[in-house]
Design an enzyme around this catalytic site. Structure first.
Site, PDB file in Angstrom:
ATOM      1  N   ASP A 252      53.638  41.560  43.198  1.00 44.56           N
ATOM      2  CA  ASP A 252      52.559  42.420  43.689  1.00 44.56           C
ATOM      3  C   ASP A 252      51.742  42.875  42.487  1.00 44.56           C
ATOM      4  O   ASP A 252      51.677  42.155  41.491  1.00 44.56           O
ATOM      5  CB  ASP A 252      53.127  43.594  44.491  1.00 44.56           C
ATOM      6  N   HIS A 275      49.688  40.160  41.392  1.00 42.73           N
ATOM      7  CA  HIS A 275      48.467  40.411  42.155  1.00 42.73           C
ATOM      8  C   HIS A 275      47.441  41.162  41.326  1.00 42.73           C
ATOM      9  O   HIS A 275      46.489  41.714  41.866  1.00 42.73           O
ATOM     10  CB  HIS A 275      48.783  41.192  43.430  1.00 42.73           C
TER      11      HIS A 275
END
Length: 435
Positions: A252, A275
């Site tokens: 993430d 991410h």
């Protein structure tokens, strides 16, 4: 042979027998002598070693009680300026979910040189403690540092059918899906985390809530790119923050900045696969979010789904302003520069008119390569509240493979190119209507 000689021979026999007996019992090695610790004024500190409170450190025995006793003793010590709670090298301590509470009567350093290991998955976890593993509450002046490892053993959490694409035939099943944050620091000030390695948290690796005067320096965070919601460092309602000199790879955001954060300086971060570095998501469930004075500088983002991103839900309110992204290298990043005011984790989010306003964002000296699956620059702004004063200065982004450029995407985005950018962001609107 004299009587004295007989006594000497008997002593040697007894000594040899004792040595063989000790070896045959396979005793655990004694803890290494405690190193000396000193404060900034070179004064020796009082050290509390968790093994002195009964911690075994064999990766199997529950050492939670020993850690709690050591913490309470160090926290409540008087007559000294600082104490050290030592988690010694070569030991591996199994610690169950627990809360280390303040206020303390002295400044406390948690020196982690060994390994701290979580219980292995949801079936080993207390039913009433699913949201965090190690929590520090109201501990001002706390330092968590060392050369050790904090291992969250997240795989069994990631495989729950309620996690994205982990259900039957790749579906996401309904049901409770709480997963623990590895380290959560709540309502604390003057907090420093330095030198540690974090691995495979079930959810966020480090989270700060309602804190101020925070430094995270020289940490390493590792989790697989496929691990869901394993943000490296998340801050919420927290201000005056420095995050620097760290390497983060996860499933993430490397760093995520939530509502109520301001005066945040992020620099010298190596991020990816991940991410990216994100502000948000903000405004979920029609909430209000205010974020300002954020800088991200001198960092590298590679093999990631996003680079530097601002993401907000429709229906929220508030403001994101005075944000600087400067001196950032992108390597094979799918969305190097992104504003998404239509953030949605499903395919059926309703259109709403209110939004978190985004204004005064600078992108300067951002260079590198992008994945051709998405445009290198994406400004998707609200129909009702356009993005304003977006500025691009010395931005050069090239395809990672091939020579075909993707055009930037803009929707209701107002700003300017202060220098020639590659590719040109001609979709930016120059002035607000009526101005």
């Amino acid at each position: 042979m004299s009587f004295a000689s007989h006594l000497y021979v008997l002593f040697l026999i007894l000594l040899s027998s004792s040595s063989r007996l000790t070896h045959s019992m396979n005793l655990s090695p004694s803890p290494a002598p405690n190193p000396s610790y000193y404060d900034d004024n070179n004064n020796a500190l009082t050290v509390f070693d968790v093994t002195s409170f009964g911690a075994i450190g064999d990766c199997r025995t529950d050492d939670t009680s020993a850690f709690k006793m050591a913490w309470d003793t160090a926290c409540m010590t008087t007559g000294v300026d600082s104490t050290v709670l030592l988690v010694p090298y070569t030991f591996c301590f199994l610690v169950k979910p627990t809360s280390f509470n303040g206020p303390c009567r002295t400044r406390l350093t948690l020196q982690i040189d060994g390994v701290i290991l979580s219980p292995d998955g949801p079936k080993s976890w207390p039913w009433n403690f699913k949201r965090q593993w190690l929590m520090f509450y109201r501990v001002d002046g706390l330092s968590i540092q060392g050369s050790g490892l904090i291992n969250g053993r997240g795989q069994k959490w990631w495989d729950l059918p309620c996690k994205p694409h982990k259900g039957v035939n790749g579906t996401t099943q309904p049901g409770p899906c709480d997963s623990p944050v590895a380290i959560r620091i709540f309502q604390s000030s003057e907090v420093k985390i330095k030198g540690l390695t974090f691995k495979n948290s079930a959810q966020f690796h480090v989270r700060f809530d309602n804190c101020y005067d925070v430094v995270v320096d020289s940490v390493t965070i590792n989790a697989p790119a496929s691990s869901p919601n394993t943000d490296g460092i998340h801050i919420e309602n927290t201000h005056t923050v420095q995050i620097r000199n760290s390497v983060i790879s996860n499933g993430d955001d490397c760093v995520s900045i939530g509502a109520g954060c301001f005066n945040v300086d992020i620099k010298n971060i190596t991020c990816g696969p991940s991410h990216g570095i994100s502000i948000g998501s903000l405004g979920v469930h029609n909430s209000s979010a205010w974020v300002s004075n954020i800088t991200v500088t001198n960092s590298t983002i590679w093999n990631s789904d996003n680079g530097v991103r601002i993401k907000t839900w429709q229906g929220g309110s508030g403001l994101v302003s005075r944000v600087v992204f400067r001196n950032i290298l992108m390597v094979n990043v799918r969305n190097p520069i992104m504003i998404d005011q239509y953030y949605c984790q499903t395919k059926n989010c309703a259109n709403q008119t209110s939004a978190v306003i985004i204004s005064d964002i600078l992108y300067a000296n951002i260079k590198g390569s992008y994945d051709l699956r998405s445009p290198p620059i994406h400004f998707g702004c609200s129909d009702s509240f356009p993005c304003t004063n977006l500025r691009l200065d010395d931005v050069d982004l090239f395809p990672y493979k091939g020579q075909l450029f993707e055009n930037p995407f803009c929707w209701n985005a107002y700003g300017s190119m202060q220098t020639i950018t590659v590719p040109p962001v001609t979709c930016l609107l120059e002035a607000l209507p009526g101005c």
